[in-house]
Design an enzyme around this catalytic site. Structure first.
Site, mmCIF file in Angstrom:
data_model
loop_
_atom_site.group_PDB
_atom_site.id
_atom_site.type_symbol
_atom_site.label_atom_id
_atom_site.label_comp_id
_atom_site.label_asym_id
_atom_site.label_seq_id
_atom_site.Cartn_x
_atom_site.Cartn_y
_atom_site.Cartn_z
ATOM 1 N N HIS A 1 -8.501 -0.853 0.714
ATOM 2 C CA HIS A 1 -7.564 -1.953 0.492
ATOM 3 C C HIS A 1 -8.390 -3.187 0.123
ATOM 4 O O HIS A 1 -9.330 -3.539 0.831
ATOM 5 C CB HIS A 1 -6.771 -2.272 1.756
ATOM 6 C CG HIS A 1 -5.989 -1.122 2.317
ATOM 7 N ND1 HIS A 1 -4.615 -1.070 2.308
ATOM 8 C CD2 HIS A 1 -6.403 0.023 2.935
ATOM 9 C CE1 HIS A 1 -4.212 0.040 2.895
ATOM 10 N NE2 HIS A 1 -5.273 0.720 3.291
ATOM 11 N N ASP B 1 -2.841 -7.469 -4.716
ATOM 12 C CA ASP B 1 -3.133 -6.306 -3.881
ATOM 13 C C ASP B 1 -3.732 -5.189 -4.722
ATOM 14 O O ASP B 1 -3.142 -4.785 -5.729
ATOM 15 C CB ASP B 1 -1.844 -5.816 -3.230
ATOM 16 C CG ASP B 1 -2.004 -5.529 -1.758
ATOM 17 O OD1 ASP B 1 -3.146 -5.546 -1.282
ATOM 18 O OD2 ASP B 1 -0.990 -5.292 -1.084
ATOM 19 N N ARG C 1 7.345 -11.206 5.135
ATOM 20 C CA ARG C 1 6.965 -10.988 6.525
ATOM 21 C C ARG C 1 7.686 -11.998 7.401
ATOM 22 O O ARG C 1 7.690 -13.195 7.102
ATOM 23 C CB ARG C 1 5.444 -11.116 6.691
ATOM 24 C CG ARG C 1 4.707 -10.066 5.867
ATOM 25 C CD ARG C 1 3.213 -10.225 5.912
ATOM 26 N NE ARG C 1 2.559 -9.223 5.071
ATOM 27 C CZ ARG C 1 1.263 -9.177 4.817
ATOM 28 N NH1 ARG C 1 0.462 -10.089 5.359
ATOM 29 N NH2 ARG C 1 0.762 -8.240 4.041
ATOM 30 N N LYS D 1 -12.642 -3.632 8.484
ATOM 31 C CA LYS D 1 -12.631 -4.410 7.250
ATOM 32 C C LYS D 1 -13.768 -5.417 7.238
ATOM 33 O O LYS D 1 -14.286 -5.830 8.271
ATOM 34 C CB LYS D 1 -11.303 -5.154 7.085
ATOM 35 C CG LYS D 1 -11.063 -6.247 8.123
ATOM 36 C CD LYS D 1 -9.727 -6.950 7.907
ATOM 37 C CE LYS D 1 -9.495 -8.032 8.972
ATOM 38 N NZ LYS D 1 -8.194 -8.698 8.814
ATOM 39 N N HIS E 1 -5.506 -1.243 -4.386
ATOM 40 C CA HIS E 1 -5.845 -0.079 -3.572
ATOM 41 C C HIS E 1 -6.658 0.872 -4.436
ATOM 42 O O HIS E 1 -6.258 1.230 -5.543
ATOM 43 C CB HIS E 1 -4.576 0.575 -3.033
ATOM 44 C CG HIS E 1 -3.832 -0.338 -2.096
ATOM 45 N ND1 HIS E 1 -2.802 -1.150 -2.527
ATOM 46 C CD2 HIS E 1 -4.031 -0.631 -0.791
ATOM 47 C CE1 HIS E 1 -2.375 -1.878 -1.517
ATOM 48 N NE2 HIS E 1 -3.105 -1.592 -0.455
ATOM 49 N N CYS F 1 0.793 -1.233 0.000
ATOM 50 C CA CYS F 1 0.000 0.000 0.000
ATOM 51 C C CYS F 1 0.824 1.281 0.000
ATOM 52 O O CYS F 1 0.471 2.233 -0.715
ATOM 53 C CB CYS F 1 -1.017 -0.011 1.135
ATOM 54 S SG CYS F 1 -0.444 -0.666 2.702
ATOM 55 N N GLN G 1 0.942 -11.099 -3.149
ATOM 56 C CA GLN G 1 -0.427 -10.661 -2.898
ATOM 57 C C GLN G 1 -1.046 -10.076 -4.158
ATOM 58 O O GLN G 1 -0.390 -9.334 -4.888
ATOM 59 C CB GLN G 1 -0.454 -9.604 -1.793
ATOM 60 C CG GLN G 1 -0.179 -10.140 -0.404
ATOM 61 C CD GLN G 1 -0.473 -9.103 0.650
ATOM 62 O OE1 GLN G 1 -0.018 -7.972 0.566
ATOM 63 N NE2 GLN G 1 -1.240 -9.482 1.657
#
Length: 669
Positions: free
Chosen positions: A535, A404, A384, A489, A406, A355, A402
C-alpha cells in the site's frame, strides 16, 4: 541516550538521585522501562539516565506539569472532577468535569495557583495500590473510577488513558509538601519529575476547548485545558514565537483570506468545497502527480464510492475498522403488492479505503508473473466517520481524496519495489518543495488482537522495511504498535518551513489482504502463487497535503502552484490595453494571468495583489509601452524595471516549468 555516567564510588543498591546527581536528569530507564529517580537499583546493567531535554524527558516534564495544572484547578474549582491528562506534542492537556466552562478569570487564578505549587517544591511520590484501595481513595472521582474498571481491557480505555492505567499494577502519585503532608494525589502510572520545582522554568497555559469523555459523543462533554512546558524559559519563548508564526500560517485562516475553500454548514462537518482559486491549486497538485505516476510505470484505475458490505467483510475492515465508517445504507429491498418482503435488502457502505476495490481489479482475470510488479493507482474519494471533536480544517476531514496506489509483487521483488517506492515518494515530495525528512517504522504490538496475520510474516515484513529504510540514509525512528492491522509500514515524516513535523507518505507491506481475497498469479514454474501487496499513499489525502503546502508556503506558493501567477497593473487606465496584449501571450503559453482593470489607484492594486500573494506583478506605464518593456514587482516589494516583453515572458514560463518559488527579484534571476 545520555552521555552521563554514574559516579564510580556509588555503593549499590542506590537510587537515581545518587547515581545521577546532575540536575538535568529527571528519570531513569531501567532495562528499557522508564522509572522515577527515586527507584532503587541493585545493578547498573541496563540503567540509563533520562535528561529533561530528551524526548522521554520532555514527556515526563509535560505530564508532571499536567498534574500541577490539575491540582491548581481543584484549588480554584474544588468540585471539578479529574479526567485524563497526558503529554502531547509540545505540551499537555487535562480534562475536567465542571458545571460551568472555565473563564479567562479562572485561567488567571489557575496559573497563579500553579506558580504557588511550583514554588512549594512538592515531591512526586509513587504508591502502589489495589483496585479496591484506588476506588476508596478516588471515590469522588467518577471518571477515575471508570478507568479503574477498564484497567487491562482489550482496548485502550480512552485516548491518553495509558498514562493513567495499564494492564499491570495500579499506582497513585502523591504530591508531598516539604513538611511531609500529601497536598494532592492522582491515579497515574508515571514516572514524574522529582519535584514541582523542575517544571517551573518554562510553562504556560495555551487554550481551553471542549472534549467528550473517552472521545465519544455519547459521553459527557468535559473542559480541556491545554498547556506547554519546556526545560527553560528561552525554549518556551521560542515555542511561543513558533506558535505566533503558525497562527499566521493556519490554513483555515489563509483558506478564507485567499478564497481557496470552505466548509458549508449545509453540507456537514468535515466536508469541504474548493473554490476556483483553491481548485486550480488542487488541479496542479494532482496533475503533476498523475504525470509522475505514469512516468514511473503506474497504471490508473477508477472505482465507485460505495459497495456492498460483503467486500469490507472480506477485507476485514468491517471487523476492524467499523467505528471509522459511515453507517450502512440498506438498498435493493423488494416488497410485493401485499407489503411482504420478497427480497431482502443489502447493506451498502461509503468506502473508507480503496484497497479492496483494487484487489478485485487484480482478481478480475488470470495474472502472470510477467505482469508484476503491477502498480494500480487511483485518486479515489473515501469517507470516514471521524468524531466531530477531532475534525481540524483540511487536515482531518470526513470526505477526502487519496492518491492511493497498491502494488502487487512477487516475494523476491518486495525489497526492490519498496526501494523504488520510497525513492519515488521522496523525490516527488522534494518537487513540491518539502526537503527535510526522517522515517518512522510502525510495527505491531505483541499480544494486541488488533493485529492479524501470521507472526513470521510480520517479522519478515518488518525486517524488510527496516532494511529499506536504513538503506535510504535517513534517520529511522521506531513506532511500536503503530502499524495498520494488516501489516507494518514506513511513514515519511516531513518538517515544514517553521520546523513542524507532518506525517506524509506511507508505504505498507501486506501479506494479509492477498490471502483474504485469494489473489494469485502464475509463476514461471506454471504453478499458482500468492502475491505480496504494498500500500502506498504519497499525500495521505489531497486535502491534508493541500493544507500542509498552504501552511508551509504561508499561502505564497511557487509560481506553478499559484492560482493567479501573473497580474498586470497599468500605471494609468490608458496602459491597460498594452498589458492585455502581453497577458494574452502569457495565456497562450499556459500562464494563469490577468490584468487589473478596476477603478482602484495603482498603489492600492499593488497592495491588493501582494496581500493575495500573487507571485509576479507586471507594471507598465508610458516608458514601458514605448520601449516594449515591463517592470516586475515581487512579493517582498522589490522591483526590476525595463525588461523586454519577450524576455519577461521567457522568465515567467521558465519559473513555472522549473517549479520555482519566486518571492524576490533575485529569485527570478
Amino acid at each position: 541516550m545520555s552521555d552521563l555516567i554514574a559516579p564510580a564510588d556509588v555503593a549499590l543498591p542506590a537510587d537515581g538521585f545518587a547515581l545521577f546527581p546532575d540536575r538535568s536528569v529527571v528519570a531513569l530507564r531501567v532495562r528499557g522501562e522508564l522509572k522515577d529517580l527515586a527507584t532503587v537499583v541493585d545493578s547498573l546493567d541496563g540503567v540509563e539516565p533520562v535528561t529533561v531535554s530528551s524526548p522521554d524527558g520532555l514527556n515526563i516534564l509535560r505530564h508532571s506539569t499536567a498534574h500541577i495544572l490539575a491540582q491548581a484547578v481543584q484549588r480554584v474549582r474544588p468540585q471539578a472532577n479529574l479526567g485524563i491528562g497526558p503529554p502531547i506534542t509540545d505540551g499537555f492537556y487535562y480534562d475536567f468535569g465542571v458545571d460551568e466552562p472555565f473563564t479567562p478569570e479562572d485561567l488567571k487564578a489557575i496559573k497563579k495557583e500553579m506558580e504557588r505549587i511550583v514554588r512549594e517544591g512538592q515531591r512526586f511520590v509513587r504508591r502502589v495500590v489495589t483496585d479496591d484501595e484506588a476506588r476508596a481513595e478516588l471515590a469522588d472521582e467518577p471518571f477515575k473510577l471508570e478507568l479503574i474498571g477498564l484497567k487491562g481491557g482489550s482496548q485502550e480505555a480512552a485516548e491518553g488513558a495509558s498514562v493513567e492505567v495499564g494492564a499491570g499494577e495500579l499506582t497513585i502519585y502523591d504530591n508531598v509538601t516539604r513538611d511531609g503532608e500529601t497536598a494532592w494525589k492522582d491515579l497515574c502510572r508515571g514516572p514524574h519529575v522529582p519535584s514541582t520545582r523542575v517544571a517551573g522554568n518554562g510553562w504556560d497555559l495555551t487554550r481551553v476547548a471542549g472534549a467528550y469523555w473517552r472521545g465519544s459523543e455519547k459521553n459527557p462533554q468535559l473542559q480541556r485545558i491545554y498547556g506547554t512546558a519546556w526545560p527553560t524559559k528561552d525554549e518556551l519563548r521560542a515555542y511561543q514565537q513558533r506558535l505566533e508564526e503558525a497562527a499566521k500560517r493556519d490554513h483555515r485562516k489563509l483558506g478564507k483570506d485567499l478564497d481557496l475553500f470552505s466548509f458549508p454548514e449545509e453540507i456537514g462537518p468535515g466536508l469541504s468545497v474548493f473554490h476556483p482559486k483553491g481548485g486550480i491549486i488542487r488541479y496542479e497538485i494532482e496533475r503533476y502527480m498523475r504525470e509522475s505516476l505514469l512516468a514511473n510505470g503506474y497504471q490508473v484505475v477508477n472505482t465507485p464510492h460505495i459497495t456492498k458490505g460483503d467486500l469490507f467483510m472480506t477485507s476485514g475492515h468491517l471487523q476492524w475498522y467499523a467505528d471509522g465508517m459511515y453507517p450502512p445504507m440498506v438498498l435493493d429491498e423488494v416488497v410485493d403488492a401485499d407489503g411482504h418482503v420478497s427480497r431482502e435488502g443489502q447493506e451498502y457502505y461509503l468506502k473508507p479505503m480503496n484497497c479492496p476495490f483494487h484487489n478485485l481489479i487484480f482478481r478480475s482475470r488470470g495474472r502472470s508473473y510477467r505482469e508484476l510488479p503491477l502498480r494500480l493507482s487511483e485518486f479515489g474519494s473515501v469517507y470516514r466517520y471521524e468524531k466531530s471533536g477531532t475534525l481540524a480544517g483540511l487536515t482531518r476531514v470526513r470526505g477526502m481524496t487519496q492518491d492511493d496506489t497498491h502494488i502487487y509483487v512477487t516475494a523476491d521483488q518486495v525489497k526492490g519495489e519498496l526501494e523504488h517506492s520510497l525513492a519515488f515518494v521522496l523525490q516527488t515530495l522534494r518537487d513540491y518543495g518539502l526537503n527535510d525528512f526522517y522515517l518512522e517504522l510502525s510495527t505491531k504490538e505483541e499480544g494486541n488482537p488488533k493485529f492479524i496475520g501470521d507472526d513470521s510474516l510480520w517479522e519478515e515484513a518488518t525486517q524488510t522495511l527496516r532494511e529499506v529504510a536504513e538503506g535510504s540514509g535517513l534517520e529511522l525512528v521506531p513506532d511500536p504498535g503503530g502499524a495498520a492491522f494488516y501489516g507494518p509500514k514506513i511513514s515519511v515524516q516531513a518538517r515544514d518551513a517553521i520546523g513542524r513535523t507532518w506525517q506524509m507518505s506511507t508505504i505498507q507491506l501486506d501479506f494479509n489482504q492477498p490471502e483474504r481475497f485469494e489473489l494469485e498469479y502464475t509463476g514461471p514454474d506454471g504453478e499458482k502463487h500468492r502475491p505480496v501487496m504494498i500500500h502506498r499513499a504519497l499525500f495521505g489525502s489531497i486535502e491534508r497535503f493541500f493544507a500542509i503546502l498552504l501552511e508551509h508556503y504561508a499561502g505564497a506558493f511557487p509560481v506553478w502552484l499559484a492560482p493567479v501567477q501573473v497580474v498586470g497593473i497599468p500605471v494609468a487606465e490608458e496602459y491597460g490595453p498594452y498589458l492585455d496584449e502581453i497577458v494574452a501571450r502569457l495565456r497562450a503559453a499556459g500562464v494563469r494571468a490577468e490584468v487589473d482593470h478596476s477603478d482602484d489607484r495603482m498603489p492600492k492594486k499593488i497592495r491588493t495583489h501582494t496581500t493575495q500573494k500573487v507571485p509576479l506583478q507586471l507594471i507598465a506605464g508610458e516608458q514601458d509601452r514605448s520601449g516594449g518593456t515591463v517592470s516586475f514587482r515581487f512579493r517582498d516589494g522589490s522591483q526590476t524595471n525595463g525588461i523586454p516583453v519577450d524576455d519577461a515572458i521567457d522568465k515567467i514560463v521558465a519559473a513555472i516549468s522549473g517549479r520555482l518559488l519566486i518571492n524576490t527579484a533575485e529569485d527570478l534571476g
